[in-house]
Design an enzyme around this catalytic site. Structure first.
Site, PDB file in Angstrom:
ATOM      1  N   GLU A  82     -15.932 -16.212  -5.397  1.00  0.00           N
ATOM      2  CA  GLU A  82     -16.453 -16.698  -6.689  1.00  0.00           C
ATOM      3  C   GLU A  82     -15.427 -17.541  -7.436  1.00  0.00           C
ATOM      4  O   GLU A  82     -14.352 -17.051  -7.806  1.00  0.00           O
ATOM      5  CB  GLU A  82     -16.889 -15.509  -7.560  1.00  0.00           C
ATOM      6  CG  GLU A  82     -17.541 -15.985  -8.855  1.00  0.00           C
ATOM      7  CD  GLU A  82     -18.211 -14.880  -9.661  1.00  0.00           C
ATOM      8  OE1 GLU A  82     -18.694 -13.906  -9.055  1.00  0.00           O
ATOM      9  OE2 GLU A  82     -18.252 -15.008 -10.889  1.00  0.00           O
ATOM     10  N   LYS A 269     -20.108  -5.712 -13.703  1.00  0.00           N
ATOM     11  CA  LYS A 269     -20.028  -6.651 -12.583  1.00  0.00           C
ATOM     12  C   LYS A 269     -18.773  -7.520 -12.758  1.00  0.00           C
ATOM     13  O   LYS A 269     -18.051  -7.803 -11.805  1.00  0.00           O
ATOM     14  CB  LYS A 269     -21.300  -7.495 -12.528  1.00  0.00           C
ATOM     15  CG  LYS A 269     -21.409  -8.401 -11.320  1.00  0.00           C
ATOM     16  CD  LYS A 269     -20.756  -9.747 -11.503  1.00  0.00           C
ATOM     17  CE  LYS A 269     -20.957 -10.629 -10.281  1.00  0.00           C
ATOM     18  NZ  LYS A 269     -20.166 -11.859 -10.332  1.00  0.00           N
ATOM     19  N   ASP A 285     -12.216   0.147   1.104  1.00  0.00           N
ATOM     20  CA  ASP A 285     -13.676   0.166   1.219  1.00  0.00           C
ATOM     21  C   ASP A 285     -14.302  -0.171  -0.141  1.00  0.00           C
ATOM     22  O   ASP A 285     -14.396   0.692  -1.027  1.00  0.00           O
ATOM     23  CB  ASP A 285     -14.080   1.570   1.706  1.00  0.00           C
ATOM     24  CG  ASP A 285     -15.570   1.742   1.894  1.00  0.00           C
ATOM     25  OD1 ASP A 285     -16.336   0.906   1.376  1.00  0.00           O
ATOM     26  OD2 ASP A 285     -15.965   2.721   2.546  1.00  0.00           O
ATOM     27  N   HIS A 383     -16.627 -22.639 -15.972  1.00  0.00           N
ATOM     28  CA  HIS A 383     -17.343 -22.534 -14.704  1.00  0.00           C
ATOM     29  C   HIS A 383     -17.764 -23.896 -14.170  1.00  0.00           C
ATOM     30  O   HIS A 383     -17.745 -24.125 -12.971  1.00  0.00           O
ATOM     31  CB  HIS A 383     -18.598 -21.662 -14.875  1.00  0.00           C
ATOM     32  CG  HIS A 383     -18.279 -20.208 -14.829  1.00  0.00           C
ATOM     33  ND1 HIS A 383     -19.199 -19.239 -14.557  1.00  0.00           N
ATOM     34  CD2 HIS A 383     -17.108 -19.548 -15.010  1.00  0.00           C
ATOM     35  CE1 HIS A 383     -18.628 -18.059 -14.582  1.00  0.00           C
ATOM     36  NE2 HIS A 383     -17.356 -18.221 -14.857  1.00  0.00           N
TER      37      HIS A 383
HETATM   38  C1  MEV Z   1     -19.651 -13.416 -13.824  1.00  0.00           C
HETATM   39  O1  MEV Z   1     -19.322 -13.267 -12.460  1.00  0.00           O
HETATM   40  C2  MEV Z   1     -19.150 -12.229 -14.629  1.00  0.00           C
HETATM   41  C3  MEV Z   1     -19.541 -12.229 -16.109  1.00  0.00           C
HETATM   42  O2  MEV Z   1     -20.959 -12.334 -16.221  1.00  0.00           O
HETATM   43  C4  MEV Z   1     -19.067 -10.893 -16.657  1.00  0.00           C
HETATM   44  C5  MEV Z   1     -19.563 -10.572 -18.058  1.00  0.00           C
HETATM   45  O3  MEV Z   1     -20.650 -11.052 -18.468  1.00  0.00           O
HETATM   46  O4  MEV Z   1     -18.856  -9.801 -18.728  1.00  0.00           O
HETATM   47  C6  MEV Z   1     -18.941 -13.361 -16.849  1.00  0.00           C
END
Ligand code: MEV
Length: 432
Positions: A82, A269, A285, A383
């Site tokens: 990513e 995430k 793992d 991004h």
């Molecule tokens: C993107 O990979 C992760 C984010 O969405 C995490 C978040 O919203 O805190 C930017």
């Protein structure tokens, strides 16, 4: 950090980065080509790691810089597909470093094996029998894996859980025995699975129950790691927003992720963006860590943020992240994968507890970078620059062309592969 050689790392070519690492003694004295070769997983090893192997699947490996954790400097290897994850980690680590770095706390590393028994006719009698046999159960478990005992670990105690029958869910009543095991430097799946399988028949005989299975639990609630940081507001100001405003917005973002599972999942995430990248890079793992982390996030009965940002008495922004981190520094693919050998080396061969400290700090850094961006500039700005670079590469651009195509692409109304290809074509025509 010995800044001189690693300064502006991202602006250098790959070979220059490797040279800088060699010059700074992070890598053994070897040629760049030797270093690159040393990361390749040999076909023979790959073939023995899994079944039906037909090739290897590569991920980019990068370095998180500027990390100061419990007073120690770290270069953090991260394997991720990513864009922006590593840049975000570096930014956060740099800010938190100015605030004194991360401090961490790691619990004793005790892993859990489970044996579930059904058809127990007399609950009280069965529970009493297991409690009375604790010493014998531990002896049987340790005799099944004597080498971990010789090294100072092994099974140390048991815990009993009774689960009532649930008519709605159509599940029977169960007596679940947890075997607690000190696995030392190993994640310990094999050690624990050997032990629980060895005690299973004995437990059946003393309870008159029937074992459903014996297996390690990836919900490693006895192997927790916590990272904290406190950031003064004067280093939080951003694009016309005061440090106090940024702090308060970060706290609100954290409250949102604690209150709302839909936001909590995305927040977590983001934390796992960093954690997985390091867990994978060190040969651990990632599925075990992910599964345990999400269960831990739901421990109150509602899925919530794993991290919490609050205001300290002196007005600083306080960040805290805790999760189970049953990782190892030996065993599994760690000792055979050349990439994992390298990553442990660049981390300075941390022991398992230190590795937990590094991983949890990286998770907190990643969360700080994400929510700070979300409550200030938004994440798209950063991004898009990286997305432009990916599109440029996908369009076939190489070398200097990549930057040129990416720059031109960012000026376009629609950033897509078709436009990237057109730009590249024109660039090549102009150069002829
Ligand atoms: C993107 O990979 C992760 C984010 O969405 C995490 C978040 O919203 O805190 C930017």
């Amino acid at each position: 950090m010995r800044k001189s050689k690693l300064d502006r790392f991202y602006q250098r070519t790959i070979d220059e980065r490797i040279e800088a690492l060699i010059a700074e003694n992070y890598l053994e004295d070897q040629s760049i080509a030797e270093f690159k070769d040393s990361l390749i997983l040999p076909a023979e090893v790959a073939n023995h790691m899994i079944e039906n192997q037909i090739g290897t699947y590569h991920l980019p490996l990068g370095l998180g810089l500027h990390f100061l954790i419990d007073g120690n400097e770290y270069l953090i290897p991260m394997a991720t597909e990513e864009p922006s994850v590593i840049a975000a980690a570096c930014f956060a680590a740099k800010t938190i470093r100015r605030a004194g770095g991360f401090t961490t706390e790691v619990s004793e590393r005790v892993m859990i094996g489970q044996i579930a028994l059904k058809d127990i006719k007399d609950k009280v009698k069965a529970i009493d029998a297991v409690k009375a046999a604790e010493e014998e159960i531990i002896t049987i478990a340790n005799e099944a894996h004597p080498s971990i005992v010789k090294r100072g670990g092994g099974a140390c105690n048991i815990k009993l859980r009774w689960i009532d029958e649930d008519i709605e869910q159509d599940t029977p009543s169960l007596l679940v025995i947890h075997l607690h095991v000190k696995t030392l430097e190993a994640m310990g799946a094999n050690i624990i699975n050997t032990m629980v399988e060895a005690v299973k028949p004995y437990l059946e005989s003393i309870t008159d129950g029937k074992a459903i299975m014996g297996i390690l639990s990836n919900y490693a609630t006895e192997c927790l790691a916590t990272a904290r940081c406190h950031i003064p507001v004067d280093i939080l100001a951003r694009h016309g927003l005061s440090g106090i405003e940024v702090r308060d917005r970060i706290i609100e973002a954290s409250q949102f992720a604690i209150a709302d599972p839909y936001r909590a999942v995305t927040n977590n995430k983001g934390i796992m963006n960093g954690i997985d990248a390091l867990v994978i890079a060190t040969g651990n793992d990632s599925r075990a860590i992910e599964a345990g982390a999400h269960a831990y996030a739901a421990r109150s009965g509602q899925y919530r943020s794993l991290s919490k940002w609050t205001k300290a008495d002196n007005g600083d922004l306080l960040g805290e992240l805790s999760l189970p981190l049953p990782v190892g520094t030996v065993g599994g693919s760690i000792s055979i994968h050349p990439g994992a050998k390298f990553t442990h080396q660049i981390l300075g061969f941390p022991d398992a507890k230190q590795l937990e400290s590094i991983i949890v700090s990286l998770g907190l850094a990643q969360n700080f970078a994400a929510i700070r961006a979300l409550v200030t500039d938004g994440i798209q700005k950063g991004h898009m620059a990286l997305q432009a670079k990916s599109l440029a590469i996908s369009s076939g651009a190489t070398g200097d062309e990549i930057q040129k195509v990416a720059r031109a692409l960012r000026r376009e109304k629609h950033m897509n592969l078709k436009t990237a290809r057109e730009i590249l074509l024109k660039l090549r025509e102009d150069d002829q």
